[in-house]
Design an enzyme around this catalytic site. Structure first.
Site, mmCIF file in Angstrom:
data_model
loop_
_atom_site.group_PDB
_atom_site.id
_atom_site.type_symbol
_atom_site.label_atom_id
_atom_site.label_comp_id
_atom_site.label_asym_id
_atom_site.label_seq_id
_atom_site.Cartn_x
_atom_site.Cartn_y
_atom_site.Cartn_z
ATOM 1 N N ASP A 8 0.868 -1.159 0.000
ATOM 2 C CA ASP A 8 0.000 0.000 0.000
ATOM 3 C C ASP A 8 0.917 1.224 0.000
ATOM 4 O O ASP A 8 2.125 1.102 0.250
ATOM 5 C CB ASP A 8 -0.872 -0.042 1.258
ATOM 6 C CG ASP A 8 -1.733 1.188 1.419
ATOM 7 O OD1 ASP A 8 -2.359 1.603 0.431
ATOM 8 O OD2 ASP A 8 -1.767 1.740 2.533
ATOM 9 N N ASP A 10 -0.183 5.150 1.008
ATOM 10 C CA ASP A 10 -0.468 6.063 2.127
ATOM 11 C C ASP A 10 -0.547 5.316 3.453
ATOM 12 O O ASP A 10 -1.271 4.329 3.582
ATOM 13 C CB ASP A 10 -1.805 6.779 1.895
ATOM 14 C CG ASP A 10 -1.747 7.769 0.749
ATOM 15 O OD1 ASP A 10 -0.631 8.192 0.395
ATOM 16 O OD2 ASP A 10 -2.807 8.125 0.209
#
Length: 248
Positions: A8, A10
């Protein structure tokens, strides 16, 4: 044997909380006249924007306008983020160890690539996948699917996602992670790394285990649903190496 690691963006690689919370606050103040402390927006680090604005009380027929305003404001500050300490070296070490790296983020793919290029890490990824529709139609399951398929097409993984490509159709949003976890065999060739339950659920749709990181905000109830948790990039590097040697 594990061949690839999906990340991922953020909250996992980048500390985007200051930018995200400030943009949410500015959007709510501008469109709704609502002023809340920045801390009130931290729980919206991770969920889809539509769900966040709905939870903030925005009427359903106005949510898309709020999302558009958020995107407009965010685009001006998207690169004002920093990598969490140790994550740049983590990516380099995994790359040097021979692991393929994939990015699977619900951010617009164009924006995600721009951030990665700005931070000097784009070249480390064999697949860099985000929402290509730019209409907020992709969730985590869809971008994990795209990353798996791209890594398969490049000959890195022996198989792609266990579902046909969604091509951004809204039907793909009906994927049920809980049902899929019960029906799909866990893959041993790839692992997901994220920071929220959305990563666990989205990767689980495709039989991919998730490691949740604890160097950003901590959500204890979500950690219990991950395959594993780590508190530092060094610990994650060690864990992936152990999986290569001993298996899951």
């Amino acid at each position: 044997m594990i061949k690839a690691v999906l990340f991922d963006l953020d909250g996992t690689l980048t500390d985007s909380a200051p930018v995200v919370t400030a943009t949410l606050a500015a959007t709510m103040k501008s469109l709704a006249g609502v002023e809340l402390p920045l801390a009130a927006f931290r729980k919206y680090l991770g969920p889809p924007l539509k769900a966040s604005f709905a939870d903030l009380g925005v009427p359903a027929d106005e949510v898309q306008a709020y999302v558009a305003e958020y995107r407009r404001r965010y685009s001006a500050v998207a690169n004002d983020v920093e990598l969490f300490a140790g994550t740049r070296q983590l990516l380099q070490d995994l790359h040097d160890d021979g692991f393929a790296l994939g990015l699977a983020t619900s951010k617009f793919q164009r924006s995600a690539r721009g951030v990665c290029e700005h931070l000097g890490i784009a070249h480390l990824f064999d697949a860099l996948c985000g929402d290509t529709t730019e209409k907020n139609l992709f969730g985590k399951a869809e971008v994990v699917q795209a990353a798996l398929n791209e890594l398969h097409e490049k000959g890195i993984l022996d198989a792609g996602a266990n579902r046909p490509a969604s091509s951004g159709t809204t039907a793909s949003l009906a994927l049920d992670p809980a049902q899929s976890r019960a029906a799909v065999n866990w893959r041993d060739d790839v692992v997901m790394v994220g920071d929220r339950i959305y990563d666990v659920e989205g990767a689980g749709v495709h039989g991919v285990r998730t490691v949740l990181v604890e160097w950003a905000d901590c959500w204890p109830d979500e950690r219990d649903r991950a395959w594993a948790t780590v508190s530092s990039p060094r610990e994650l590097h060690q864990l992936v190496g152990e999986v290569r040697t001993r298996g899951f």
